[in-house]
Design an enzyme around this catalytic site. Structure first.
Site, PDB file in Angstrom:
ATOM      1  N   SER A 150       0.816  -1.215   0.000  1.00  0.00           N
ATOM      2  CA  SER A 150       0.000   0.000   0.000  1.00  0.00           C
ATOM      3  C   SER A 150       0.847   1.262   0.000  1.00  0.00           C
ATOM      4  O   SER A 150       0.423   2.292  -0.535  1.00  0.00           O
ATOM      5  CB  SER A 150      -0.940   0.007   1.207  1.00  0.00           C
ATOM      6  OG  SER A 150      -1.914  -1.000   1.087  1.00  0.00           O
ATOM      7  N   ASP A 349      -8.959  -4.221   2.419  1.00  0.00           N
ATOM      8  CA  ASP A 349      -7.632  -4.843   2.402  1.00  0.00           C
ATOM      9  C   ASP A 349      -7.462  -5.817   3.556  1.00  0.00           C
ATOM     10  O   ASP A 349      -6.970  -6.943   3.378  1.00  0.00           O
ATOM     11  CB  ASP A 349      -6.579  -3.738   2.479  1.00  0.00           C
ATOM     12  CG  ASP A 349      -5.174  -4.274   2.633  1.00  0.00           C
ATOM     13  OD1 ASP A 349      -4.686  -4.930   1.701  1.00  0.00           O
ATOM     14  OD2 ASP A 349      -4.563  -4.025   3.694  1.00  0.00           O
TER      15      ASP A 349
END
Length: 620
Positions: A150, A349
């Protein structure tokens, strides 16, 4: 002559009273086989020709108008703007909302769409709001791996440049790169971040901080409240992560020092709210005093499937997004500049990391709802604005299919199985851990010394373990709607009952198997992810398949910030490397860590459940 076969010239054959000559010619032609030519055509013939021509022309006009309308919808603004458009961007006041669906891949949409259709009785052509705004896809690799994290993914968005996994708006040469948010603030825009994870986590951090590695969340917190080379660059922050703002001398802190970052924020002018009562006092944005820091959880805000069953203690993503939009709209009402707001559906996520399909569908639905609210805001607002959304990567290697046996599989997956669940696997794992602690049951009392590979007879368990088994069966029934757990599944939960992460993975695997949902990893994958926009005509450079850095370039170009990004980057470089960016990383940590096979194809961790690889904990 057979019955019904009358001669062609019989007296009974009907004919027109006004065409005797024509009838004779027709009969001669039939008898001689010679076609007779008529000198002129009658009215019925020309009427048919006219009707046919009219139908062809009308059809052509309808097709042309449909094509022109579609082209206009795809290339023009959906409503008049206050200024003119030039080079694909508005020239007047404008707002930009960038939404990140962290970890959401294309299969997440398939999973959630089918779940919603099946569980609410919708037709098969019913789609999510997101589906109606799909304009392209994005490639996600970082400089250090074909599989990004990320941090590198968000650096591509914030800076428009590739970097290594773990980098928070820092390039492989260790230079900080100016972000679109920092440039927007310099240019006079108001700025904000809304997330459901920690506000210091990788994605939000990349827009307002610069550290060499994402683990430096204490320093990210400091920079976000104004201890930054550029000064304060944020006007609004809503999310979790309170523990990084509290001194380690107080309860609920996760800092490594005694610094009070909430106090620092207040000294820098921030108003501060930390609970539901404080959030409600914001009155969905009309009661906000900027700059605002809102931290509503010690770490991450709970999964949506759990949050809504917690007496409304935590605000939802949609509530925070609507609050931020209204607050920034009011704050910029009399300005010639608008605002830049990043909104992240952060825990999609986490659901992927946990291989939890229940958490996944509810997180995607929550994100879809927030996406719809932003669209409604743009439709109502008089100021020109655009919404662009995408994911930094896909998480979990999700598949709406599962090979359960060695035999050739049936083509099925079962969304209704997920509808029976009322909690996430993570929530159930923590309930199990807390039960163990409350009952003072040691995992050593289970009578099982290693993870069981085969069912364990209840008679072989200690009395504590038998009671624990009954508790686990109840958790599975009430939390996941599962009443047919095998002895082997129960035994593994008994063994890992005091450790939430293995237990969470096992809970998730139990329901995934029954829904026939597949996962390939507890980490990320390299799959391309979707790009969305409020209107395709406003985001033409992002249509089709794009590199993730092109999204970052579009963000700054839409706000006309190219020169400001350069100026910000120059100022950050002049500050130079130092303690403000955290620990310096070795070259091996920032370089390409390997796109080539090196022989290590299997690593075992404490959990080898066969569901997606043996790992302990996870990095987002």
């Amino acid at each position: 002559m057979a019955r019904g076969e009358e001669p062609l010239l019989s007296q009974g054959r009907p004919s027109s009273d006004h065409s005797d000559g024509r009838s004779m010619e027709e009969e001669d032609a039939l008898l001689t086989g010679q076609k007779q030519q008529s000198g002129k055509q009658g009215w019925p013939f020309w009427r048919e020709i006219g009707l046919f021509a009219w139908a062809v022309i009308a059809t052509a006009l309808v097709i042309i108008l449909a094509v022109l309308y579609q082209h206009q919808q795809q290339t023009s603004s959906p409503k008049p703007s206050q200024g003119e458009w030039k080079n694909g961007r508005p020239t007047g006041k404008r707002n930009l909302i960038f939404m990140v669906s962290d970890g959401m891949g294309p299969t997440s949409l398939s999973l959630t769409r089918s779940f919603r259709q099946v569980t609410t009785g919708l037709p098969i052509d019913d789609v999510l709001v997101l589906d109606e705004h799909l304009i392209g896809s994005s490639r996600t690799r970082s400089t250090s791996s074909l599989v990004t994290d990320s941090a590198a993914g968000a650096t591509a968005f914030s800076c428009g440049q590739k970097s290594y996994n773990g980098a928070i708006s820092v390039l492989p040469n260790r230079d900080p790169c100016g972000t679109v948010l920092e440039a927007a603030k310099r240019a006079g825009y108001m700025t904000g971040l809304v997330v459901t994870t920690r506000i210091t986590d990788a994605t939000p951090a990349c827009f307002a901080a610069h550290v060499n590695h994402r683990e430096e969340e204490d320093k990210v917190a400091e920079q976000e409240v104004g201890e930054h080379p550029l000064g304060r660059v944020l006007d609004l922050m809503l999310g979790g992560g309170r523990c990084h703002f509290l001194p380690n001398t107080t309860g609920g802190s996760c800092r490594n020092d005694e610094r009070d970052i909430v106090d620092l924020a207040k000294k820098n002018g921030f108003s501060y709210v930390s609970d539901r009562k404080g959030f409600d006092g914001l009155n969905f944005g009309t009661g906000v005093k900027l700059p605002l820091l809102g931290l509503f959880a010690d770490t991450d805000i709970p999964y949506e499937v759990d949050r809504r069953n917690m007496d409304d203690v935590y605000p939802s993503l949609d509530e925070m997004a609507r609050t931020a939009l209204t607050a920034l709209q009011d704050a910029t009402e009399d300005n010639d500049k608008g605002f830049f707001l990043m909104i992240e559906g952060s825990r999609i996520d986490h659901a992927g990391h946990g291989n939890d399909p229940v958490a996944q569908v509810h997180e995607v639905l929550a994100y879809d709802k927030a996406f719809a609210s932003v669209l409604d805001f743009l439709e109502r607002d008089d100021v020109e604005g655009v919404l662009v959304g995408t994911s930094d990567h896909e998480t979990g290697g999700l598949a709406t299919a599962r090979q359960l046996h060695d035999t050739y599989p049936e083509y099925h997956w079962f969304p209704a199985v997920l509808a029976n669940a009322s909690h996430s696997a993570e929530n159930l794992a923590y309930q199990l851990r807390d039960h163990i602690a409350g009952q003072h049951v040691s995992p050593l009392d289970t009578g099982i010394k290693t993870p069981p590979r085969s069912p364990t007879s209840p008679d072989s368990l200690s009395p504590d373990s038998q009671r624990l088994t009954q508790y686990i069966q109840n958790l599975l029934s009430t939390g996941l709607g599962i009443s047919d757990a095998t002895d082997a599944e129960i035994s593994r939960l008994v063994h890992f009952s005091s450790d939430p992460w293995p237990a969470s993975y096992i809970f998730a695997d139990i329901i995934s198997r029954r829904a026939q949902v597949g996962w390939t990893t507890h980490g990320h994958s390299a799959v391309d992810v979707n790009i969305y926009a409020s209107h395709p005509g406003q985001a033409k450079p992002l249509r089709g398949n794009r590199e993730n850095t092109e999204i970052g370039v579009f963000l700054r170009e839409y706000l006309d910030l190219e020169s400001e990004v350069e100026a910000v980057t120059k100022e950050l470089k002049e500050k130079g490397e130092g303690e403000w960016m955290g620990k310096m990383l070795a070259e091996a940590e920032v370089g390409n860590r390997g796109d080539h096979y090196e022989g290590d194809f299997r690593k075992r961790g404490v959990l080898d459940c066969g569901c997606a690889g043996g790992v302990e904990g996870h990095v987002h």
